[in-house]
Motif scaffolding. Structure first.
Motif: not given
Length: 624
Positions: A534-557
């Motif tokens: 994982p990142l240490r500090g702030t990154a300002t250079r292109p070539g980044l991975f971004f991550r999110a947690k998506l909470a779902l109450d139901e699943v579907g396509d």
């Protein structure tokens, strides 16, 4: 399928019938034979007197193509039932060799969507016959036309050539592995496979009939004795003289059946590929569409056998999407992640307007009432979620390899897909940087600062040429040059079949060739991603991975909307949905319900340009 100008087929040459048959007799008898189902008992499928015969009666193949590897396995049965409910009696399938043998001698015929034998058995359970198209080459807008890219690790490989020992050793291994799985699934053994195609569209590549004869003999040596077919454009077959004697002749987008019959003699001629839609490439103005109703009506009226390419396209998940190019490797056109193809059953498995038109036409042609149209899998939306910067590619470089000059990733690292980084010191005065043989998209950095990009695609909205202007380093004698190269799929059609990735030519600064490079392999595979720091500090250079947690109450396509992002890759819970690109026309990636879960879901994005996150949302359609 062939890479050629789209044909909107509307006129058919009258059917040339064998002696003793008339149109009415063929239509009536074929309708009776069509009622024969794959019931587990042996059935006899023959090529005789210009007809397909099933248990001695003329049989009209009404086929729709779909590819197991492009469809989540849990949806196989629904897609097959959709084709059946449209009135078809046969499913045609490609086997993508490279999905089954990613490394030499390491086969996987059972995991996920690779279990083609299970798919074929489901076809049988649903009362559908099968037309098997196992390659070794298939085209299909798939990476390298289905051939395993590991072949490109041989510096002088000649694919689709019976005289190349490395290629043929791999082909023999493939057929020896696949044939024992295919043999018990043949109609003669009680299975649903009526016919096996020998290679694909070979006349569009070569002219050695001996190659096709050798491929057929390899199947026969392993107990698969046919019947066999070939499929190609009539003009190409006529020019290259590559009709395989004794095989059914399938015409791809061609309607000169009388002309083809003159070549095939007593063997059947049919429409091996009829196109209700077409390919879409990155940078196309819109998604391709088709117009097949007129052609279908005449095929039905004449009792002509056909294979609709495709009845359902699915998705080019992972690195599956291929590319097209001219024979000199110019005019590079990578295929989008979606393989919706404008087909009558869309990417999500829903019927389109064409589906209902085709269903009505076929229903009027067959004696039995059609099954009800199956339910479409549920589809969901989700509210926008904005990922946070997670890791920098630059903090996760593996040890470098020192090379004097660039060469293809396959030769340098045995790397089939993903990225590669070239790095070295250069004089600080800057100047014109030229890269010959860059495949396929590169971002250029000087002293860690983004300078510009280069694209192999020749497109109005992309930079023309293959050079960028490097700035002079501020008060420094040297600067660090970095070239990050991303790849699309390998070319899979025509003569440009040595489409190695990375940089395959020279790199020049102010017309002087640069040698001596540190090169880093970035395959973007699961094992490499698992080690991301994982990142240490702030990154300002292109070539980044971004991550999110998506909470779902139901699943579907769902379709994941990436229109606010630039260019890169999206993983959902570890599954690579594929590539996205602001260039379009595709902005949304199909995600099947089985790749989601109730509660938290992990979204991982690698973008080549963005340094700030953007929203991601779930929508209900590929477009609109």
């Amino acid at each position: 399928m062939q890479r050629r100008d789209f044909l909107r087929l509307s006129v058919l040459t009258p059917l040339a019938l064998g002696a003793g048959w008339c149109v009415g007799e063929v239509r009536a008898t074929a309708a009776a034979a069509t009622g024969i189902k794959p019931d587990g008992r042996p059935h006899r499928f023959e090529l005789s007197r210009q007809h397909f015969l099933l248990d001695g009666k003329p049989f009209q193949i009404m086929s729709g193509e779909m590819h197991p590897i492009r469809i989540p396995a849990e949806y196989w049965r629904q897609r097959i039932r959709m084709a059946k409910a449209m009135g078809l009696n046969t499913i045609a399938i490609y086997l993508m060799w490279n999905a089954l043998e990613a490394e030499p001698g390491v086969f996987d015929l059972t995991s996920g969507s690779r279990d083609f034998a299970k798919f074929i058995r489901i076809c049988q359970e649903e009362g559908m016959w099968v037309y098997l198209r196992p390659g070794p080459y298939i085209c299909g807008e798939w990476d390298f036309g289905g051939l395993p890219p590991y072949l490109l690790r041989h510096p002088h490989i000649r694919v689709r050539d019976k005289d190349d020992p490395d290629y043929m050793a791999a082909v023999r291994r493939y057929i020896a592995t696949i044939a024992p799985v295919v043999k018990p699934l043949l109609a003669e053994s009680g299975g649903p496979i009526l016919m096996v195609q020998v290679e694909n569209e070979y006349a569009s590549f070569g002219h050695d009939l001996g190659y096709l004869e050798l491929i057929r003999s390899l199947w026969q040596q392993h107990g698969v004795h046919g019947p066999f077919s070939i499929s190609d454009g009539l003009g190409q077959v006529r020019k290259e003289q590559t009709y395989l004697p004794g095989a059914a002749l399938g015409l791809d987008g061609d309607t000169d059946f009388a002309g083809a019959q003159a070549i095939a003699g007593e063997m059947p001629v049919w429409m091996g590929e009829g196109y209700p839609g077409w390919i879409t490439h990155w940078g196309d103005k819109d998604f391709a569409k088709g117009d097949f109703a007129g052609t279908l009506g005449k095929l039905l009226a004449e009792g002509r056998s056909f294979n609709m390419y495709v009845v359902h396209g699915g998705s080019n998940f992972g690195f599956g999407a291929g590319a097209n190019a001219h024979g000199d490797y110019s005019h590079f056109e990578p295929v989008i992640t979606s393989y919706d193809y404008g087909s009558p059953i869309d990417e999500h498995g829903a019927p389109t307007a064409d589906y209902h038109i085709f269903r009505k036409m076929i229903a009027a042609h067959v004696a039995q009432p059609l099954p009800a149209v199956p339910a479409t899998p549920p589809i969901i939306r989700f509210a926008p979620v904005t990922p946070a910067p997670h890791a920098s590619l630059w903090d996760n470089l593996p040890p470098s390899k020192q090379v004097a000059a660039p060469q293809g990733n396959e030769l340098l690292f045995g790397q089939d897909h993903g990225m590669v980084l070239y790095r070295r010191k250069i004089p600080g005065k800057g100047g014109a940087l030229r890269i010959d043989g860059m495949r396929d998209y590169a971002t250029v950095f000087s002293d860690g600062r983004y300078v510009d990009y280069l694209s192999r695609m020749q497109h109005p909205s992309l930079r023309a040429g293959d050079s960028v202007e490097l700035p002079a380093a501020k008060a420094r004698a040297q600067a660090e040059l970095e070239i990050l190269v991303d790849s699309f799929g390998h070319v899979g059609y025509g003569p440009a079949m040595a489409d190695r990735k990375g940089i395959v030519g020279s790199i020049r600064l102010n017309d002087e060739e640069l040698q001596g490079w540190d090169v880093h392999s970035l395959p973007l595979d699961a094992s490499w991603l698992a080690g991301l720091r994982p990142l240490r500090g702030t990154a300002t250079r292109p070539g980044l991975f971004f991550r999110a947690k998506l909470a779902l109450d139901e699943v579907g396509d769902t379709y994941v909307d990436m229109s606010a992002w630039h260019k890169g890759y999206l993983w959902v819970n570890g599954h690579l949905l594929g590539r996205y690109w602001q260039l379009g026309p595709q902005q949304r990636l199909y995600c099947p319900a089985s790749w989601l879960r109730r509660g938290d879901n992990d979204l991982l994005v690698l973008d080549m340009h963005r340094t700030e996150a953007a929203p991601i949302r779930g929508v209900e359609a590929l477009q609109g």
